[in-house]
Design a protein around this motif. Structure first.
Motif, PDB file in Angstrom:
ATOM      1  N   MET A 178     -38.607  11.130  -5.136  1.00 20.05           N
ATOM      2  CA  MET A 178     -38.506  10.995  -6.584  1.00 20.05           C
ATOM      3  C   MET A 178     -37.332  10.096  -6.985  1.00 20.05           C
ATOM      4  N   ILE A 179     -36.183  10.277  -6.323  1.00 21.02           N
ATOM      5  CA  ILE A 179     -35.009   9.451  -6.617  1.00 21.02           C
ATOM      6  C   ILE A 179     -35.290   7.992  -6.304  1.00 21.02           C
ATOM      7  N   PHE A 180     -35.912   7.758  -5.156  1.00 15.18           N
ATOM      8  CA  PHE A 180     -36.200   6.399  -4.712  1.00 15.18           C
ATOM      9  C   PHE A 180     -37.136   5.696  -5.686  1.00 15.18           C
ATOM     10  N   TYR A 181     -38.174   6.410  -6.114  1.00 13.66           N
ATOM     11  CA  TYR A 181     -39.146   5.814  -7.035  1.00 13.66           C
ATOM     12  C   TYR A 181     -38.578   5.692  -8.439  1.00 13.66           C
ATOM     13  N   LYS A 182     -37.753   6.635  -8.838  1.00 17.04           N
ATOM     14  CA  LYS A 182     -37.145   6.604 -10.176  1.00 17.04           C
ATOM     15  C   LYS A 182     -36.288   5.358 -10.350  1.00 17.04           C
ATOM     16  N   ALA A 183     -35.650   4.911  -9.264  1.00 12.70           N
ATOM     17  CA  ALA A 183     -34.838   3.702  -9.338  1.00 12.70           C
ATOM     18  C   ALA A 183     -35.683   2.485  -9.686  1.00 12.70           C
ATOM     19  N   ASP A 187     -35.275   0.448 -13.517  1.00 12.68           N
ATOM     20  CA  ASP A 187     -34.685  -0.877 -13.262  1.00 12.68           C
ATOM     21  C   ASP A 187     -33.209  -0.774 -12.892  1.00 12.68           C
ATOM     22  N   MET A 188     -32.859   0.300 -12.181  1.00 13.39           N
ATOM     23  CA  MET A 188     -31.491   0.478 -11.675  1.00 13.39           C
ATOM     24  C   MET A 188     -31.576   0.566 -10.158  1.00 13.39           C
ATOM     25  N   PRO A 189     -31.711  -0.588  -9.487  1.00 15.80           N
ATOM     26  CA  PRO A 189     -31.921  -0.568  -8.029  1.00 15.80           C
ATOM     27  C   PRO A 189     -30.752   0.069  -7.285  1.00 15.80           C
ATOM     28  N   LEU A 190     -31.083   0.787  -6.242  1.00 14.35           N
ATOM     29  CA  LEU A 190     -30.061   1.407  -5.409  1.00 14.35           C
ATOM     30  C   LEU A 190     -29.421   0.364  -4.503  1.00 14.35           C
ATOM     31  N   ARG A 191     -28.162   0.601  -4.180  1.00 20.91           N
ATOM     32  CA  ARG A 191     -27.500  -0.274  -3.225  1.00 20.91           C
ATOM     33  C   ARG A 191     -28.113  -0.086  -1.840  1.00 20.91           C
ATOM     34  N   GLU A 192     -27.976  -1.112  -1.012  1.00 22.23           N
ATOM     35  CA  GLU A 192     -28.584  -1.068   0.317  1.00 22.23           C
ATOM     36  C   GLU A 192     -28.071   0.114   1.132  1.00 22.23           C
ATOM     37  N   SER A 193     -26.787   0.433   0.991  1.00 19.98           N
ATOM     38  CA  SER A 193     -26.223   1.570   1.728  1.00 19.98           C
ATOM     39  C   SER A 193     -26.845   2.884   1.271  1.00 19.98           C
ATOM     40  N   HIS A 194     -27.129   3.000  -0.043  1.00 16.21           N
ATOM     41  CA  HIS A 194     -27.761   4.209  -0.565  1.00 16.21           C
ATOM     42  C   HIS A 194     -29.204   4.317  -0.071  1.00 16.21           C
ATOM     43  N   LEU A 198     -30.764   7.415   2.076  1.00 14.56           N
ATOM     44  CA  LEU A 198     -31.934   8.189   1.663  1.00 14.56           C
ATOM     45  C   LEU A 198     -33.029   8.143   2.716  1.00 14.56           C
ATOM     46  N   LEU A 199     -33.365   6.932   3.167  1.00  9.39           N
ATOM     47  CA  LEU A 199     -34.452   6.793   4.136  1.00  9.39           C
ATOM     48  C   LEU A 199     -34.097   7.450   5.464  1.00  9.39           C
ATOM     49  N   GLY A 200     -32.849   7.302   5.889  1.00  8.03           N
ATOM     50  CA  GLY A 200     -32.428   7.942   7.132  1.00  8.03           C
ATOM     51  C   GLY A 200     -32.502   9.456   7.047  1.00  8.03           C
ATOM     52  N   GLU A 242     -41.090   2.126   0.583  1.00  5.47           N
ATOM     53  CA  GLU A 242     -40.336   0.981   1.103  1.00  5.47           C
ATOM     54  C   GLU A 242     -41.001  -0.330   0.699  1.00  5.47           C
ATOM     55  N   LEU A 243     -42.339  -0.373   0.735  1.00  8.73           N
ATOM     56  CA  LEU A 243     -43.047  -1.589   0.333  1.00  8.73           C
ATOM     57  C   LEU A 243     -42.844  -1.867  -1.153  1.00  8.73           C
ATOM     58  N   ILE A 244     -42.887  -0.822  -1.979  1.00  2.00           N
ATOM     59  CA  ILE A 244     -42.660  -1.002  -3.415  1.00  2.00           C
ATOM     60  C   ILE A 244     -41.256  -1.537  -3.659  1.00  2.00           C
ATOM     61  N   GLN A 245     -40.291  -1.006  -2.934  1.00  2.00           N
ATOM     62  CA  GLN A 245     -38.905  -1.435  -3.127  1.00  2.00           C
ATOM     63  C   GLN A 245     -38.712  -2.887  -2.683  1.00  2.00           C
ATOM     64  N   LYS A 246     -39.420  -3.289  -1.629  1.00  2.00           N
ATOM     65  CA  LYS A 246     -39.231  -4.640  -1.088  1.00  2.00           C
ATOM     66  C   LYS A 246     -40.103  -5.687  -1.766  1.00  2.00           C
ATOM     67  N   THR A 247     -41.060  -5.218  -2.587  1.00  2.00           N
ATOM     68  CA  THR A 247     -41.951  -6.161  -3.258  1.00  2.00           C
ATOM     69  C   THR A 247     -41.154  -7.005  -4.249  1.00  2.00           C
ATOM     70  N   ARG A 248     -41.300  -8.305  -4.162  1.00  2.00           N
ATOM     71  CA  ARG A 248     -40.621  -9.225  -5.065  1.00  2.00           C
ATOM     72  C   ARG A 248     -41.672 -10.063  -5.793  1.00  2.00           C
ATOM     73  N   VAL A 249     -41.420 -10.312  -7.054  1.00  3.72           N
ATOM     74  CA  VAL A 249     -42.315 -11.173  -7.832  1.00  3.72           C
ATOM     75  C   VAL A 249     -41.881 -12.610  -7.574  1.00  3.72           C
TER      76      VAL A 249
END
Length: 369
Positions: A178-183, A187-194, A198-200, A242-249
């Motif tokens: 939920m946190i990952f998708y909410k970001a 439109d408040m992307p999480l930092r790479e470390s965050h 989360l994924l780990g 992960e695919l949604i997060q990495k998708t770029r327009v």
């Protein structure tokens, strides 16, 4: 009635409670040996440590105690048999011992490996490396059985149930989804470390859940029938996120299409709300109520086609498809979970009234591992 200590506290600090249970069992065994002066009482304490030491769940201890009990009885009978026959030759006695140890070693690599191993171990303990003495053999066997019973009884003290541990791990994963998708919605992307944190955390919890499958079956948990399928579906959801997060327009026009699709934002917010409700229901009750994870992608595709009559922009269509795919995966996960109809007068308590990225990530650092 609420338990004296909540299952969540026991699961979160299960190593502490596990150590305490073994210490209490050892104190009881020491007092029993001291008061009764039972011979060879050391084997009672050895059994308690061996049975309770490697596992902390009630289901795991029950299974281990059952195998130790079976192995002890069979090993003791195999060891006592030549002792009960007058004039049993020593050379035949040695062949008998070696044959049983060899058989137990062979089956120790099979399904009931612990029981097979205990057969050989008990045989050696009872026979005393060839010293034929019936009375010590009987006392050693008796102490092992008493140790099994003590281990089973004390496994219920502040019981650490695989059912509860598995449920809280599932809830933690749903919260992080939920946190990952909410970001993505806010439109408040999480930092790479965050993101890595989360994924780990999710991947590590999934591995732990896999290891809890055997104790779940022994506890006859409601999660046991679909446990493997639930874990597999969580892995698919994680991949989609992960695919949604990495998708770029890839074009400015495509980016504008996504930003101004207000219906897409509304549907994503609704999906976040349903994910949050699913998390809270699993966290509090372990079962879920009726939900509908629908994502109306057709209307969104029609809007994109109207706005892009002269240019084909692929990325927005792929982004919409991924969100629809996520909703389908969540629906499959929901179908695998145990259901319950909540009465109108039993509202869910709000687990987290306002989940910010910082608060949630802070909680993710102390997951049930």
């Amino acid at each position: 009635m609420r338990p004296f200590i909540s299952p969540e506290i026991i699961c979160r600090y299960h190593r502490f409670w596990h150590s305490g249970r073994i210490c209490l069992a050892m104190i009881f065994a020491l007092l029993l040996i001291h008061l009764t002066q039972i011979p060879h009482g050391v084997w009672m304490m050895v059994t308690i440590v061996v049975v309770m030491g490697p596992v902390s769940h009630v289901g795991g201890i029950k299974g281990r105690a059952k195998q130790r009990f079976m192995g002890t009885i069979l090993g003791a009978l195999a060891g006592l048999f030549p002792m009960l026959i007058p004039g049993f030759p020593f050379w035949l006695f040695m062949i008998w011992i070696v044959a049983w140890v060899g058989a137990s070693s062979y089956y120790a690599l099979g399904r009931n490996s612990y029981a097979a191993l205990i057969v050989g171990l008990t045989l050696v303990i009872v026979t005393g490396a060839g010293v034929v003495d019936l009375q010590p053999a009987i006392w050693r066997t008796t102490n092992v059985i008493i140790g099994d019973v003590i281990a089973l009884v004390f496994s219920g003290v502040f019981a650490h149930r695989a059912h509860d541990h598995w449920r809280y791990l599932l809830a933690e994963n749903l919260r992080d989804f939920m946190i990952f998708y909410k970001a993505q919605v806010t439109d408040m992307p999480l930092r790479e470390s965050h993101i890595e944190k989360l994924l780990g955390g999710v991947k590590e919890r999934l591995n732990i859940m896999r290891g809890l499958q055997a104790p779940l079956r022994r506890e006859h948990s409601i999660y046991s029938p679909n446990g493997n399928a639930v874990i597999a579906e969580q892995r698919r959801i994680l991949s989609t996120l992960e695919l949604i997060q990495k998708t770029r327009v890839f074009s400015e026009k495509g980016h504008r299409c996504i930003v101004f699709l207000h219906q897409l934002r509304r549907q994503k917010k609704e999906l976040v709300g349903k994910m949050d409700l699913l998390y809270q229901q699993i966290y509090q009750h372990g079962v879920v109520s009726s939900q509908d994870f629908q994502f109306d992608h057709l209307s969104l595709v029609k809007q994109l086609r109207k706005s892009d009559e002269n240019e084909h922009v692929l990325s927005p269509f792929g982004y919409i498809w991924l969100n629809r795919h996520l909703s389908e995966q969540l629906n499959r996960l929901y179908q695998l979970l145990p259901k319950r109809d909540y009465p109108q007068d039993e509202p869910l308590e709000q687990v987290e009234k306002s989940v910010t990225h910082e608060d949630a990530l802070g909680k993710a650092g102390v997951d049930l591992k």
